[in-house]
Scaffold this motif. Sequence first.
Motif, PDB file in Angstrom:
ATOM      1  N   TRP A  24       5.212   0.764 -15.494  1.00 27.02           N
ATOM      2  CA  TRP A  24       4.207   0.212 -14.584  1.00 27.02           C
ATOM      3  C   TRP A  24       4.784  -0.934 -13.772  1.00 27.02           C
ATOM      4  O   TRP A  24       4.582  -1.028 -12.572  1.00 27.02           O
ATOM      5  CB  TRP A  24       3.012  -0.263 -15.400  1.00 27.02           C
ATOM      6  N   GLN A  25       5.560  -1.816 -14.458  1.00 27.94           N
ATOM      7  CA  GLN A  25       6.159  -2.945 -13.755  1.00 27.94           C
ATOM      8  C   GLN A  25       7.153  -2.461 -12.712  1.00 27.94           C
ATOM      9  O   GLN A  25       7.242  -2.996 -11.613  1.00 27.94           O
ATOM     10  CB  GLN A  25       6.839  -3.879 -14.754  1.00 27.94           C
ATOM     11  N   SER A  26       7.917  -1.399 -13.085  1.00 27.23           N
ATOM     12  CA  SER A  26       8.891  -0.851 -12.142  1.00 27.23           C
ATOM     13  C   SER A  26       8.199  -0.273 -10.925  1.00 27.23           C
ATOM     14  O   SER A  26       8.613  -0.487  -9.782  1.00 27.23           O
ATOM     15  CB  SER A  26       9.728   0.231 -12.824  1.00 27.23           C
ATOM     16  N   ALA A  27       7.100   0.473 -11.183  1.00 30.44           N
ATOM     17  CA  ALA A  27       6.353   1.062 -10.072  1.00 30.44           C
ATOM     18  C   ALA A  27       5.741  -0.016  -9.201  1.00 30.44           C
ATOM     19  O   ALA A  27       5.753   0.067  -7.973  1.00 30.44           O
ATOM     20  CB  ALA A  27       5.261   1.997 -10.616  1.00 30.44           C
ATOM     21  N   SER A  28       5.199  -1.081  -9.865  1.00 34.33           N
ATOM     22  CA  SER A  28       4.589  -2.167  -9.111  1.00 34.33           C
ATOM     23  C   SER A  28       5.619  -2.896  -8.284  1.00 34.33           C
ATOM     24  O   SER A  28       5.333  -3.349  -7.174  1.00 34.33           O
ATOM     25  CB  SER A  28       3.881  -3.150 -10.062  1.00 34.33           C
ATOM     26  N   ALA A  29       6.826  -3.000  -8.831  1.00 35.18           N
ATOM     27  CA  ALA A  29       7.876  -3.724  -8.113  1.00 35.18           C
ATOM     28  C   ALA A  29       8.264  -3.012  -6.828  1.00 35.18           C
ATOM     29  O   ALA A  29       8.728  -3.625  -5.883  1.00 35.18           O
ATOM     30  CB  ALA A  29       9.098  -3.883  -9.015  1.00 35.18           C
ATOM     31  N   ASP A  30       8.070  -1.682  -6.796  1.00 34.66           N
ATOM     32  CA  ASP A  30       8.420  -0.911  -5.611  1.00 34.66           C
ATOM     33  C   ASP A  30       7.377  -1.043  -4.512  1.00 34.66           C
ATOM     34  O   ASP A  30       7.609  -0.641  -3.384  1.00 34.66           O
ATOM     35  CB  ASP A  30       8.566   0.571  -5.983  1.00 34.66           C
ATOM     36  N   ILE A  31       6.187  -1.583  -4.844  1.00 34.71           N
ATOM     37  CA  ILE A  31       5.113  -1.713  -3.871  1.00 34.71           C
ATOM     38  C   ILE A  31       5.169  -3.117  -3.276  1.00 34.71           C
ATOM     39  O   ILE A  31       4.877  -4.100  -3.940  1.00 34.71           O
ATOM     40  CB  ILE A  31       3.741  -1.467  -4.534  1.00 34.71           C
ATOM     41  N   THR A  32       5.548  -3.196  -2.032  1.00 33.62           N
ATOM     42  CA  THR A  32       5.675  -4.489  -1.369  1.00 33.62           C
ATOM     43  C   THR A  32       4.462  -4.761  -0.504  1.00 33.62           C
ATOM     44  O   THR A  32       3.850  -3.840   0.060  1.00 33.62           O
ATOM     45  CB  THR A  32       6.939  -4.530  -0.503  1.00 33.62           C
ATOM     46  N   ALA A  33       4.117  -6.026  -0.405  1.00 32.24           N
ATOM     47  CA  ALA A  33       3.013  -6.431   0.467  1.00 32.24           C
ATOM     48  C   ALA A  33       3.451  -6.279   1.921  1.00 32.24           C
ATOM     49  O   ALA A  33       4.531  -6.724   2.296  1.00 32.24           O
ATOM     50  CB  ALA A  33       2.605  -7.868   0.172  1.00 32.24           C
ATOM     51  N   ARG A  34       2.617  -5.625   2.716  1.00 32.61           N
ATOM     52  CA  ARG A  34       2.949  -5.362   4.119  1.00 32.61           C
ATOM     53  C   ARG A  34       1.909  -5.992   5.038  1.00 32.61           C
ATOM     54  O   ARG A  34       0.749  -6.153   4.668  1.00 32.61           O
ATOM     55  CB  ARG A  34       3.007  -3.849   4.365  1.00 32.61           C
ATOM     56  N   HIS A  35       2.335  -6.280   6.252  1.00 35.88           N
ATOM     57  CA  HIS A  35       1.448  -6.922   7.229  1.00 35.88           C
ATOM     58  C   HIS A  35       0.472  -5.940   7.844  1.00 35.88           C
ATOM     59  O   HIS A  35      -0.553  -6.345   8.403  1.00 35.88           O
ATOM     60  CB  HIS A  35       2.276  -7.563   8.340  1.00 35.88           C
ATOM     61  N   GLY A  36       0.789  -4.633   7.765  1.00 34.64           N
ATOM     62  CA  GLY A  36      -0.053  -3.619   8.373  1.00 34.64           C
ATOM     63  C   GLY A  36       0.210  -2.260   7.760  1.00 34.64           C
ATOM     64  O   GLY A  36       1.117  -2.096   6.928  1.00 34.64           O
ATOM     65  N   ILE A  37      -0.570  -1.288   8.175  1.00 35.31           N
ATOM     66  CA  ILE A  37      -0.436   0.053   7.604  1.00 35.31           C
ATOM     67  C   ILE A  37      -0.851   1.073   8.657  1.00 35.31           C
ATOM     68  O   ILE A  37      -1.796   0.857   9.423  1.00 35.31           O
ATOM     69  CB  ILE A  37      -1.310   0.193   6.331  1.00 35.31           C
ATOM     70  N   ALA A  38      -0.128   2.183   8.715  1.00 35.51           N
ATOM     71  CA  ALA A  38      -0.454   3.286   9.619  1.00 35.51           C
ATOM     72  C   ALA A  38      -1.014   4.442   8.814  1.00 35.51           C
ATOM     73  O   ALA A  38      -0.667   4.641   7.645  1.00 35.51           O
ATOM     74  CB  ALA A  38       0.788   3.734  10.386  1.00 35.51           C
ATOM     75  N   MET A  39      -1.872   5.209   9.447  1.00 34.75           N
ATOM     76  CA  MET A  39      -2.419   6.392   8.783  1.00 34.75           C
ATOM     77  C   MET A  39      -1.289   7.344   8.408  1.00 34.75           C
ATOM     78  O   MET A  39      -1.228   7.845   7.292  1.00 34.75           O
ATOM     79  CB  MET A  39      -3.421   7.078   9.718  1.00 34.75           C
ATOM     80  N   HIS A  40      -0.393   7.593   9.352  1.00 39.05           N
ATOM     81  CA  HIS A  40       0.787   8.422   9.100  1.00 39.05           C
ATOM     82  C   HIS A  40       1.980   7.757   9.773  1.00 39.05           C
ATOM     83  O   HIS A  40       1.876   7.286  10.904  1.00 39.05           O
ATOM     84  CB  HIS A  40       0.610   9.839   9.659  1.00 39.05           C
TER      85      HIS A  40
END
Length: 607
Positions: A24-40
């Motif tokens: 879980w920690q490894s998976a969480s570490a791969d998720i970075t906070a981003r300033h924005g997001i696109a649908m695709h």
Amino acid sequence: MTRTRKASSLTSVLTFIAMAMLSWQSASADITARHGIAMHGDTQYAEGFPHFDYVNPDAPKGGTLRMAVVANGFDSFNPFVIRGVAAAGINTYLYDTLMEASADEPFSSYGLIAESIETPEDRSYVIFNLREEARFHDGEPITAEDVKFSFDVLTTKGHPFYRNYYANVTEVTIEDERRIRFDFGETNNRELPLILGQLPVLPSHYWQDREFGDNGLTPPVGSGPYRIGEFEAGRSITFERVKNYWAEDIGVRKGRFNFNRIRYDYYKDDTVALESFKAGNFDFRVESSAKNWATAYTGDQFESGKAITEAVEHGRPAGMQAFAMNTRREVFSDPLVREALAYAFDFEWANKNLFYGQYTRTSSYFENSELASSGLPEGRELEILQPYRDQLSRDVFTEAYQPPSTEGEGGLRENLRTALTMLREAGYAVKDGTMVHQKTGEPLAFEILIYQKTFERVVLPFKNNLERLGIDVSVRLVDTNQYIQRLREFDYDMTVQGIGQSDSPGNEQREYWHSSNVDVKGSRNYMGVDSAVVDELVNLVIQAPSREELVHRTRALDRVLLHGHYVIPNWYLPKDRIAYWSFLQRPESVPKNGVDINNWWVKNTDQ
């Protein structure tokens, strides 16, 4: 021996837990906070972008913008509930959202109240990290508690739209004061993080001792660029720009909302509103009438350049404006009858004689976009539709949909003959000049509900053509408030309805077409679409894993809806027709979504 086995089992359990936590920690570490997001795909604007490309970051602040609303007044400052009629501008000016969509991308959002967003590849949840500086108008900080309150109150006490829009959220968790997580029941709905970013954030402390549905005309506390200033119940409302607005210099806000004051005055008649604009009583107008556009914008003020007219091209989907038939009514329960009625609408005559040739006939629910279906289904679109072949009309696969036309030999006369043949096939016949059902003897009769007097000139020729078939049609003109209430209650036979679309359709399609909304008062399933195939196609659109697949799935949905003959398509114009006084100025660049007055400014801020 028993102790050894227990110790071994305990060790295995602890090892499993430890490995799960590491995973879980490894998976969480791969998720970075981003300033924005696109649908695709990726977003157009990089982190730290100073402003959108289509605004003027140096636009001066000041002046007053005066606008008009053609309606029968307002009685509420709460736009989030089904009760009452909310004042114009509340949603836009009073409340900020977690994120802000850009107007020159199909669907990308960037942080507003939320400084950043975290979501895994499968988008099974989303976390919003709130800005420390975000504030309500009373100075209170915006916290995760406010976000959760907003979600809870909108989905339980708000308009049914919110329950549909956020239906797949299964859990909301406040992780700390400025961090909130939303978990989803299904992991193949890529749109959910973006539409949660559209959530308007309301102050929980303000509503703590108030009933959410009973706000009336007490100005509420907001967080947006404006607060409510002076107002006269039902007649006018003025928004005042918030001094030291907390988000003024953030990239999604820079160069926008430049007027010190925005005033809306209410008019009951559009003709009066137009003359009031020409007299200089308000400053900006979007023209919806082709006749007005062709004939009314004349005089010294236009010749001298004091008043300006422009037809500004845009690239947004036009959606569907149409005569919408309420299939909850017996008279419209047969699709063959609905199809037959379309042959009595003479668009070509109306375009030539009423619209000065300005319009193009609509032939898709996603008109003016790559999402519109055309020709016969083939390739991937055909693959999507194939499993439903036995449940659909054969025409879906064998006939390219086109609304009836009166061009060519025969014209309207031939179309009316076609309609008569269809109605006979549906069990009707003309007796003593009246179209009646041969088994029940019931006449084919219905009412067309409208609220714009100017639309009578379109409806009355249609009514006359229908009467040539022996169909008894009445036209009911009501005021705006009555029209809204009758729409909410589905209390109409046929009405003129505009169904807007974005370039990235998703969860809102449930509100338009899903059978779960057929009997939900206030839903936007105006035609009463109740089809298991449509339900499944809506879900496929929502779950589209890529832009390419979204296009194919939307075209399939479009095609099935068109061959359901729920509407008689009207027309569209890929331009914004605007008139304004010359002290207003707009940015040189116009985004794909078209003209947005909130990017404009006053040349002389003393105005």
